[in-house]
Design an enzyme around this catalytic site. Sequence first.
Site, PDB file in Angstrom:
ATOM      1  N   GLU A  20      19.661  20.896  29.139  1.00 51.63           N
ATOM      2  CA  GLU A  20      21.177  21.578  28.935  1.00 51.63           C
ATOM      3  C   GLU A  20      21.448  21.764  27.294  1.00 51.63           C
ATOM      4  O   GLU A  20      21.423  20.600  27.018  1.00 51.63           O
ATOM      5  CB  GLU A  20      22.379  21.228  29.756  1.00 51.63           C
ATOM      6  CG  GLU A  20      23.440  22.027  29.665  1.00 51.63           C
ATOM      7  CD  GLU A  20      24.655  21.372  30.452  1.00 51.63           C
ATOM      8  OE1 GLU A  20      25.645  22.005  30.249  1.00 51.63           O
ATOM      9  OE2 GLU A  20      24.320  20.622  31.391  1.00 51.63           O
ATOM     10  N   ASN A  47      23.867  15.462  43.128  1.00 52.51           N
ATOM     11  CA  ASN A  47      22.505  16.030  42.992  1.00 52.51           C
ATOM     12  C   ASN A  47      21.305  15.327  42.602  1.00 52.51           C
ATOM     13  O   ASN A  47      20.211  15.334  43.163  1.00 52.51           O
ATOM     14  CB  ASN A  47      22.628  17.389  42.004  1.00 52.51           C
ATOM     15  CG  ASN A  47      23.411  18.379  42.813  1.00 52.51           C
ATOM     16  OD1 ASN A  47      23.374  18.492  43.956  1.00 52.51           O
ATOM     17  ND2 ASN A  47      24.224  19.160  42.193  1.00 52.51           N
ATOM     18  N   GLU A  99      17.269  30.356  34.535  1.00 53.01           N
ATOM     19  CA  GLU A  99      18.010  29.254  34.154  1.00 53.01           C
ATOM     20  C   GLU A  99      17.691  28.409  32.768  1.00 53.01           C
ATOM     21  O   GLU A  99      18.062  27.806  32.455  1.00 53.01           O
ATOM     22  CB  GLU A  99      17.717  28.245  35.266  1.00 53.01           C
ATOM     23  CG  GLU A  99      18.345  28.822  36.646  1.00 53.01           C
ATOM     24  CD  GLU A  99      19.731  28.772  36.612  1.00 53.01           C
ATOM     25  OE1 GLU A  99      20.521  27.894  36.115  1.00 53.01           O
ATOM     26  OE2 GLU A  99      20.380  29.785  36.972  1.00 53.01           O
TER      27      GLU A  99
END
Length: 383
Positions: free
Chosen positions: A245, A283, A236
């Site tokens: 990100e 989330n 990831e």
Amino acid sequence: MPTSLVHQLPERRVSSATSAVLTALTVLAALIAALFVAVPTASAADGQIQGLAGKCVDIASADSTNGTPVQLYDCNGTNAQIWSNSGDGTLRALGKCLDVVERSTADGAAVQLWDCTGGANQQWVVTAARDIVNPAADKCLDVRENNSANGTPLQIWTCTGKSNQKWTAPASGGGSTSGFVVSEAQFNQMFPNRNSFYTYSGLVAALSSYPAFAKTGSDTVKKQEAAAFLANVNHETGGLVYVVEQNTANYPHYCDSSQPYGCPAGQSAYYGRGPIQLSWNFNYKAAGDALGIDLLHNPWLVQNDSAVAWRTGLWFWNTSTGAGSMTPHNAMVNQAGFGQTIRAINGSLECDGKNPTQVQSRVSAYQRFTAVLGVSPGGNLSC
């Protein structure tokens, strides 16, 4: 950069001498050796545990009988205050272990000295924040009623961050102060190019949030689970390189405005962060609620606080099924295989032939990490 950093997440988841000189040196070495024989010293893993008012964790009356209370007392250098942190998760003195009475996990449960049994009530995590946590109870070693008087009993209590729960403990003589199955040296071997943000101490501090993680089943299963988690994290984050990100164009996409709480930190605030690249407002809300941290209003904590970042990764690992039918934790503990952890994390985009290259990236990392830990990877590696 791993494709998964793009965050198409429908399942919503988220580093030369003469002889005279030689003779003199020999004599000097002998004298030094004699001094060390005459004055024994504790090993680097032995020492006092100091806390409130500079006082020490002490065994009452220096009594090694099972059940002897453990208390706060003036530091005096006696064996009743010399604790060994051997790296197996226990804290030992007088040949016995620091133990939570009756295996209780309740606030106020007393601690005592007891024969070392390997039980969860004798496991302690010494965190970077100077807490000493019993993972089974998810509670901290605490001085009762914040009282610094000699003889005050010690207990476990919900971690508050207050001074009566802060300790200076001896360094570990084993793999890690936490008893975690991955030592710091192994962690560094796994992630030679990691970003300095992803600290080993941050990971250790986060372990208390999910005490079952890498603490369930046989030693092999514990190591397999740790390797599986870190392998997926490796994928990831590009080897623990990326904290956030990389595709900023995606940032505005992670606000689900249909949620009643909306996106109070802003439309573009819920981009992927941390070891599992937590994303989406819902989330952040769910992870924050579970961890007792307001991540909905302050999602930046995940990229600014290493322990918080690791906690979010462990939150997903231990609680989310994603596109699978079981959490990654349960997949490893129940020996369903590493492939099921991939399915939970990004199965709808990678499994069943959708992206075999990405699956193989995760599997290869898992195989490397289990080799570092000296265990078999088991079966069912792919999804």
